[in-house]
Design a protein around this motif. Sequence first.
Motif, short mmCIF file in Angstrom:
data_model
loop_
_atom_site.label_atom_id
_atom_site.label_comp_id
_atom_site.label_asym_id
_atom_site.label_seq_id
_atom_site.Cartn_x
_atom_site.Cartn_y
_atom_site.Cartn_z
N SER A 44 -3.29 -15.81 41.37
CA SER A 44 -2.27 -15.17 42.20
C SER A 44 -2.26 -13.67 41.98
CB SER A 44 -0.89 -15.73 41.84
OG SER A 44 -0.59 -15.47 40.48
N ASP A 80 -0.63 -21.35 39.09
CA ASP A 80 -0.49 -20.56 37.87
C ASP A 80 0.96 -20.09 37.73
OD1 ASP A 80 -0.14 -18.33 39.53
OD2 ASP A 80 -2.13 -17.49 39.14
N ARG A 81 1.18 -19.24 36.75
CA ARG A 81 2.56 -18.85 36.39
C ARG A 81 3.33 -18.29 37.57
NH1 ARG A 81 4.19 -13.62 34.42
NH2 ARG A 81 6.13 -13.68 33.20
N GLN A 82 2.76 -17.30 38.27
CA GLN A 82 3.47 -16.68 39.38
C GLN A 82 3.70 -17.67 40.52
OE1 GLN A 82 1.11 -15.26 37.64
NE2 GLN A 82 1.63 -13.15 37.19
N GLU A 83 2.68 -18.48 40.81
CA GLU A 83 2.80 -19.44 41.90
C GLU A 83 3.80 -20.54 41.56
OE1 GLU A 83 -1.87 -18.89 43.24
OE2 GLU A 83 -1.28 -20.33 41.70
N ALA A 85 6.37 -20.25 39.57
CA ALA A 85 7.70 -19.66 39.66
C ALA A 85 8.17 -19.60 41.11
CB ALA A 85 7.70 -18.27 39.04
N SER A 91 12.10 -16.45 39.17
CA SER A 91 11.20 -15.36 38.80
C SER A 91 10.19 -15.85 37.76
CB SER A 91 12.00 -14.19 38.21
OG SER A 91 12.46 -14.53 36.91
N PRO A 92 9.05 -15.17 37.61
CA PRO A 92 8.08 -15.57 36.58
C PRO A 92 8.70 -15.60 35.19
CG PRO A 92 7.02 -14.09 38.14
CD PRO A 92 8.49 -14.11 38.49
N LYS A 93 9.60 -14.65 34.89
CA LYS A 93 10.23 -14.64 33.58
C LYS A 93 11.12 -15.86 33.39
CE LYS A 93 8.49 -11.12 31.54
NZ LYS A 93 7.66 -11.33 30.32
N TRP A 95 10.59 -18.69 34.85
CA TRP A 95 9.65 -19.80 34.70
C TRP A 95 9.16 -19.91 33.26
CZ3 TRP A 95 8.26 -24.06 37.01
CH2 TRP A 95 7.09 -24.70 36.59
N ASP A 96 8.99 -18.79 32.58
CA ASP A 96 8.57 -18.83 31.18
C ASP A 96 9.51 -19.66 30.33
OD1 ASP A 96 6.37 -17.27 31.71
OD2 ASP A 96 7.30 -15.39 31.04
N ASP A 194 11.55 -5.59 34.46
CA ASP A 194 11.05 -5.93 35.80
C ASP A 194 11.55 -4.93 36.84
OD1 ASP A 194 9.75 -8.18 34.87
OD2 ASP A 194 11.37 -9.56 35.40
#
Length: 349
Positions: A44, A80-83, A85, A91-93, A95-96, A194
């Motif tokens: 991504s 992946d992480r961004q997708e 999320a 947000s990706p954060k 999702w973490d 961010d």
Amino acid sequence: MIRAGRRTYVQTREMLAEAMGMPMGTFRNKKPYSAEGHPAPVSSDGARVLLWDSEQTRAYREGRPVPDLPTADSDEDLLDRQEAAAAAGVSPKTWDGYKKDKELAKHVVDVKGVEHWPRRAIRAYRDRPGSEVPAGRPTGSGDMVPRDALPGRIAQLLDDDPAVTIATVTEELGISATAAKKGLVQLRGERIADELEANPGLTPEQAAEHLGYPAAVRRAPLRAAALEQRARQVYPYLQDTADALAQEGLAPAQEVQVQRPADGVLAAAVVLESGPVPALVWDERYGWRTAVSRRHPIGKDTGAPPEGDGIRYLGSGQQPAAEELLAALADGRRGSACPRRIYPAGPAE
């Protein structure tokens, strides 16, 4: 994303460089994959580690038409992480935090050192019934939410109310005030970072205000944001070093995680697979060193430089070039190592 059935075609930067017959150093400098017409990564936008589809890149090198990848979504697509999320609507954060929940952790797929999740697992987690967390914390009880799930649950409350209080988080999630405060500070700090990244003209105070964080609770998140910014600045160097170690066959392809072993301190580990030691650790106070554990390479921070059998400090300066680190690692096999030095750890936090 990696479309269903395409996992076997995934290609890393190291694999692409080898296919092109190009040394990794030259590959990193010239970035041949940015040439017009070269197939786009299957990673991504904003992904930390780039991946390609080898069937596409081979066709490009051979001057043949580049085949299209499937466009229809499938439950077996790997995101992946961004997708992930985006699919979960966070947000990706955030999702973490989500990804540590056991219901997602059991579905994680490691593809060439990069975490991915099947679309079906993300959808099931997002739409799971009974996902609400029991309110209240009975007297004398421990935290009711598993530690790994806390960041995601706190992020949900912060999404709903940027001014959410420690007391509210404690009551809603049934956790201690200490855990609630730590989680809120960390998440607010990441979101301030961010915001600064998206709007570089803002000051940290303005970013916090824009996000709706009350002035009375900004001090600790602003410190956390400054540390997060430093982590993001050093990340490319650490990832390039890990890539160089992988290119030399000393380490598997892996995505570096910048950690915080002590207050205001950054560190990271690169696990080795065929080198003379289990892992290498970078600590901004001391530079690079060898580690004696593959499972817990960074170890517990005591405030003093780690010493002992199996620990050697490598290279010169806080961020030696990958070539210097490789040479120091090779010298270490012959019994030579650089003396330990303590380097500035950045601005005081």
